[in-house]
Scaffold this active site. Structure first.
Site, short mmCIF file in Angstrom:
data_model
loop_
_atom_site.label_atom_id
_atom_site.label_comp_id
_atom_site.label_asym_id
_atom_site.label_seq_id
_atom_site.Cartn_x
_atom_site.Cartn_y
_atom_site.Cartn_z
N HIS A 133 0.83 3.24 6.07
CA HIS A 133 -0.54 2.75 6.17
C HIS A 133 -0.78 1.52 5.32
CE1 HIS A 133 -0.79 5.30 2.51
NE2 HIS A 133 -1.64 4.37 2.11
N HIS A 246 -0.74 -4.36 1.66
CA HIS A 246 0.68 -4.01 1.70
C HIS A 246 0.90 -2.67 2.38
CE1 HIS A 246 -0.90 -2.30 -2.12
NE2 HIS A 246 -0.19 -1.24 -1.72
#
EC number: 3.1.4.-
Length: 308
Positions: A133, A246
């Site tokens: 995720h 990220h």
């Protein structure tokens, strides 16, 4: 599960049943062929299927780091409190998963002589693949009565934003820490999408969280005068946090050294060329329940009591 215990009277019955004829044996090759045919005829699982099994089975009602690779719970269990997280989810396909597993192995080999353990986020302890995720919020806590109002606020914000689905290209490899400096994550930086979808969704997330007195995910520290004072500034619509987004692929309890960071950053990422990740919905996880909020159009899928 324990074995069934039979009484002596049952095992020594006077009436004996004639033995059944032996079952017809199927040759191993035939069995494998049937399994292969069955597997090839099954359609792929829908992405929402993984929402149903996104949480590991609890093996203790107390925080026991020994059960979780040494991790310490950031948000303690409190009656009436619901850990909450907003994020974008990616479930890599087989080839993408192989590339990521190779990166984790290479990164572990770049840690020098200091012994440490890197825990992959790509698979569970039993080997099952896990979704990855991009966070749109930090872990926050809602009260029971706030859950539905929060989901409603997020739905409205995403619907009114007109943010369309977008693609993300993974970039450089780094080590970053959590807010508490208790864990360090091996991450792939996400390059800025064409429609600036990450920054736009982050702004919506922070605004929704602010309605419930929750902190933003990212904020800048600015100088407040000649006295050297500093204050935190919550991101606005014009702030660019593209360098912060990220995808975590592994974690460690030991802080990497500057040399470790340099060696990881030097890893050849040629295998990532051409890899593009499509995001078309925002996930809202409250406790063990997940809601999927689609971008642009579609029906919000909700599960659990009160839409949660």
């Amino acid at each position: 599960m324990s074995l069934v215990q039979y009484s002596d009277s049952e095992s020594d019955s006077d009436t004996q049943t004639p033995p059944s004829p032996p079952a017809k044996r199927i040759r191993p090759n035939t069995q494998r062929q049937r399994r292969s045919n069955q597997g090839s005829s099954l359609p792929p699982l829908p992405t929402t299927f993984y929402d149903l099994y996104a949480t590991s089975t609890r093996v203790s009602v107390q925080d026991d780091p020994s059960l979780h690779g040494g991790r310490k719970r950031v948000i303690p269990h409190v009656e009436g409190n619901w850990p909450t997280h907003l994020y974008l989810e990616w479930f890599p396909n087989k080839s993408e998963l192989g590339v990521l597993e190779n990166l984790v192995q290479k990164s572990e080999s770049k840690l020098g002589d200091k012994p440490r353990v890197i825990h992959s986020l790509l698979r569970s302890d039993l080997g099952a693949q896990l979704p990855l995720h991009i966070s749109l919020s930090r872990p926050v806590v809602l009260r029971t009565e706030q859950r539905q109002s929060f989901i409603d606020a997020c739905q409205t914000a995403v619907r009114d934003s007109n943010v369309s689905p977008f693609d993300i290209t993974p970039g450089s490899l780094h080590w970053v820490s959590n807010y508490e400096k208790t864990r360090w994550f091996l991450v792939l930086r996400a390059q800025k999408p064409a429609n600036d979808g990450l920054n736009r969704l982050l702004t919506l997330s922070n605004r929704s969280l602010a309605l419930f007195d929750q902190p933003p995910l990212y904020e800048k520290t600015v100088q407040t005068g000649s006295g050297g004072g500093r204050r935190k500034q919550t991101n606005g619509a014009d702030e660019d946090y593209s360098h912060c987004f990220h995808i975590s692929i592994a974690w460690s309890l030991i802080e990497p050294s500057p040399d470790d960071n340099e060696r990881v950053a030097s890893i050849d990422l040629q295998d990532l060329n051409g890899l593009s990740v499509r995001f078309d919905c925002v996930k809202a996880k409250i406790g063990n329940n997940i809601s999927s909020i689609p971008l642009l159009s579609g029906i919000v899928e909700q599960k659990g009591i009160g839409g949660l």
